[in-house]
Design a protein around this motif. Structure first.
Motif, PDB file in Angstrom:
ATOM      1  N   GLU A 288      21.502   5.522  25.446  1.00  0.00           N
ATOM      2  CA  GLU A 288      21.916   4.844  24.284  1.00  0.00           C
ATOM      3  C   GLU A 288      21.359   3.498  23.890  1.00  0.00           C
ATOM      4  OE1 GLU A 288      26.608   6.692  24.236  1.00  0.00           O
ATOM      5  OE2 GLU A 288      26.303   4.668  24.871  1.00  0.00           O
ATOM      6  N   LEU A 289      21.089   2.762  25.126  1.00  0.00           N
ATOM      7  CA  LEU A 289      20.566   1.542  24.964  1.00  0.00           C
ATOM      8  C   LEU A 289      19.120   1.879  24.761  1.00  0.00           C
ATOM      9  CD1 LEU A 289      22.814  -0.432  27.408  1.00  0.00           C
ATOM     10  CD2 LEU A 289      22.813  -0.765  25.261  1.00  0.00           C
ATOM     11  N   ASN A 290      18.333   2.577  25.448  1.00  0.00           N
ATOM     12  CA  ASN A 290      17.045   2.955  25.251  1.00  0.00           C
ATOM     13  C   ASN A 290      16.625   4.221  25.037  1.00  0.00           C
ATOM     14  OD1 ASN A 290      14.182   2.975  25.581  1.00  0.00           O
ATOM     15  ND2 ASN A 290      14.020   2.161  27.675  1.00  0.00           N
TER      16      ASN A 290
ATOM     17  N   LEU B 243      28.226 -11.570  38.276  1.00  0.00           N
ATOM     18  CA  LEU B 243      26.796 -11.499  37.601  1.00  0.00           C
ATOM     19  C   LEU B 243      26.359 -10.185  37.300  1.00  0.00           C
ATOM     20  CD1 LEU B 243      24.932 -13.992  39.796  1.00  0.00           C
ATOM     21  CD2 LEU B 243      25.831 -14.713  38.056  1.00  0.00           C
ATOM     22  N   ILE B 244      26.636  -9.231  37.939  1.00  0.00           N
ATOM     23  CA  ILE B 244      26.624  -7.899  37.601  1.00  0.00           C
ATOM     24  C   ILE B 244      27.745  -7.142  37.906  1.00  0.00           C
ATOM     25  CG2 ILE B 244      25.508  -5.867  38.541  1.00  0.00           C
ATOM     26  CD1 ILE B 244      23.502  -7.849  37.436  1.00  0.00           C
TER      27      ILE B 244
ATOM     28  N   ALA C  63      23.739  -2.723  32.823  1.00  0.00           N
ATOM     29  CA  ALA C  63      22.869  -1.935  32.042  1.00  0.00           C
ATOM     30  C   ALA C  63      21.501  -2.302  31.860  1.00  0.00           C
ATOM     31  CB  ALA C  63      23.177  -1.230  30.850  1.00  0.00           C
ATOM     32  N   GLN C  64      21.581  -3.675  31.277  1.00  0.00           N
ATOM     33  CA  GLN C  64      20.135  -4.459  31.064  1.00  0.00           C
ATOM     34  C   GLN C  64      19.529  -4.896  32.352  1.00  0.00           C
ATOM     35  OE1 GLN C  64      19.157  -4.972  27.800  1.00  0.00           O
ATOM     36  NE2 GLN C  64      17.278  -5.233  29.258  1.00  0.00           N
ATOM     37  N   TYR C  65      20.289  -4.885  33.471  1.00  0.00           N
ATOM     38  CA  TYR C  65      19.802  -5.229  34.834  1.00  0.00           C
ATOM     39  C   TYR C  65      18.870  -4.078  35.135  1.00  0.00           C
ATOM     40  CZ  TYR C  65      19.084  -5.672  39.760  1.00  0.00           C
ATOM     41  OH  TYR C  65      18.190  -5.572  40.797  1.00  0.00           O
ATOM     42  N   VAL C  66      19.568  -2.701  35.042  1.00  0.00           N
ATOM     43  CA  VAL C  66      18.910  -1.488  35.489  1.00  0.00           C
ATOM     44  C   VAL C  66      17.796  -1.326  34.642  1.00  0.00           C
ATOM     45  CG1 VAL C  66      19.099   1.060  35.515  1.00  0.00           C
ATOM     46  CG2 VAL C  66      21.146  -0.405  36.177  1.00  0.00           C
ATOM     47  N   LEU C  67      17.632  -1.583  33.371  1.00  0.00           N
ATOM     48  CA  LEU C  67      16.525  -1.611  32.321  1.00  0.00           C
ATOM     49  C   LEU C  67      15.535  -2.296  32.822  1.00  0.00           C
ATOM     50  CD1 LEU C  67      18.379  -0.656  29.027  1.00  0.00           C
ATOM     51  CD2 LEU C  67      17.194   0.886  30.666  1.00  0.00           C
ATOM     52  N   ASP C  68      15.892  -3.680  33.123  1.00  0.00           N
ATOM     53  CA  ASP C  68      14.987  -4.766  33.274  1.00  0.00           C
ATOM     54  C   ASP C  68      14.196  -4.249  34.756  1.00  0.00           C
ATOM     55  OD1 ASP C  68      15.370  -6.133  31.221  1.00  0.00           O
ATOM     56  OD2 ASP C  68      16.720  -7.504  32.114  1.00  0.00           O
TER      57      ASP C  68
END
Length: 283
Positions: free
Chosen positions: A27-29, A220-221, A269-274
């Motif tokens: 969904e995010l990417n 943080l996560i 989720a953004q951490y995973v994508l980063d």
């Protein structure tokens, strides 16, 4: 060249939110490209409360092992986005098929080293390292994908430990497994710990990295099912990955235990994508 493999497995932990890990990332990417390995669900035969969902966990892990091994044989680096950590039994087994001597680093708040007689929950996501070392009573776990242990205790390393069960502490010491508790990282510095880890891995053919998101501070996560106070920062886990990739022969990376149901503002989720972008720069 890397190949991202994704699995929505959650039956090793029984945390339903984890089953939406890939859904939320897509969904995010929407452009995210990966091989999807669905979680297998099998009828239980043993009904052993010490090994919940055993048949399903084994079936999913075996499929993951086959997919990851195919990528390794094609000289690609599998980046495995998994649900609960039980699935790493399959991905590590795949890495072990390619070399004589495999090193494994478990970046985690938990040791995942329980066996049938020590598990407090019966959830297999707390047992994958014991299975990979061949310490379980259950042959199907010890012999997943191929017969026998997937690595030796002297080639197993932990970093970030904060919540280790009594039985796991006994096995850590009994098998002389290198491990760094989070407070040791704070006291001695991450760089010092990494120097020792890199030195340990000089004698292995390849290194498999398994990163549990609960290794990091849940403030943080937050998107993890079993948070533990304190822990590494996202920057520190990325430092660990960069150091290992640059100084040891990394052949595969797991990113596990992302639970979107417990995330806040998609921080996890953004951490995973980063992290995927960081890895793409190397492989």
């Amino acid at each position: 060249m890397l190949q991202i493999i994704g699995c929505n497995n959650h039956l090793g932990e029984q945390a339903p939110g984890i089953a939406r890990n890939l859904t939320r990332l897509f969904e995010l990417n929407p452009a995210l490209e990966l091989i999807v390995v669905p979680e297998e669900q099998r009828e239980p035969k043993r009904n052993d409360p010490r090994l919940r969902n055993l048949e399903s966990v084994i079936a999913t892990s075996e499929t993951l092992a086959e997919v990851a091994q195919t990528q390794l044989e094609a000289e690609r680096t599998p980046i495995n986005i998994l649900g609960d950590h039980a699935a790493s039994m399959g991905t590590v087994a795949a890495s072990s098929t390619q070399v004589e001597t495999l090193g494994v680093i478990w970046i985690d708040a938990h040791a995942d080293l329980n066996v049938e007689t020590t598990t407090p929950s019966g959830n297999i996501h707390g047992m994958p390292v014991a299975a990979l070392l061949g310490l379980m009573e259950t042959p199907e776990l010890n012999n997943l994908h191929f017969e026998g242990p997937k690595l030796k205790p002297e080639n197993m390393v932990y970093i970030g430990l904060r919540d280790v069960d009594p039985g796991e502490k006994v096995l850590l010491e009994q098998h002389n497994i290198m491990h760094f508790y989070w407070d040791e990282v704070v006291a001695n510095g991450l760089e010092t710990c990494l120097e020792k880890i890199v030195e340990r891995f000089q004698t292995v053919d390849k290194v498999h990295v398994s990163l549990d998101l609960d290794s990091m501070d849940p403030q943080l996560i937050p998107g993890v099912s079993v948070p533990v106070k304190g822990g590494l920062t996202p920057a520190q886990t990325h430092q660990i990955l960069r150091t290992l990739i640059e100084q040891t022969p990394v052949c595969a990376v797991d990113i596990v235990e992302y639970n979107p149901q417990l995330d806040k503002d998609d921080i996890t989720a953004q951490y995973v994508l980063d992290t995927l972008e960081l890895l793409k720069a190397y492989f």
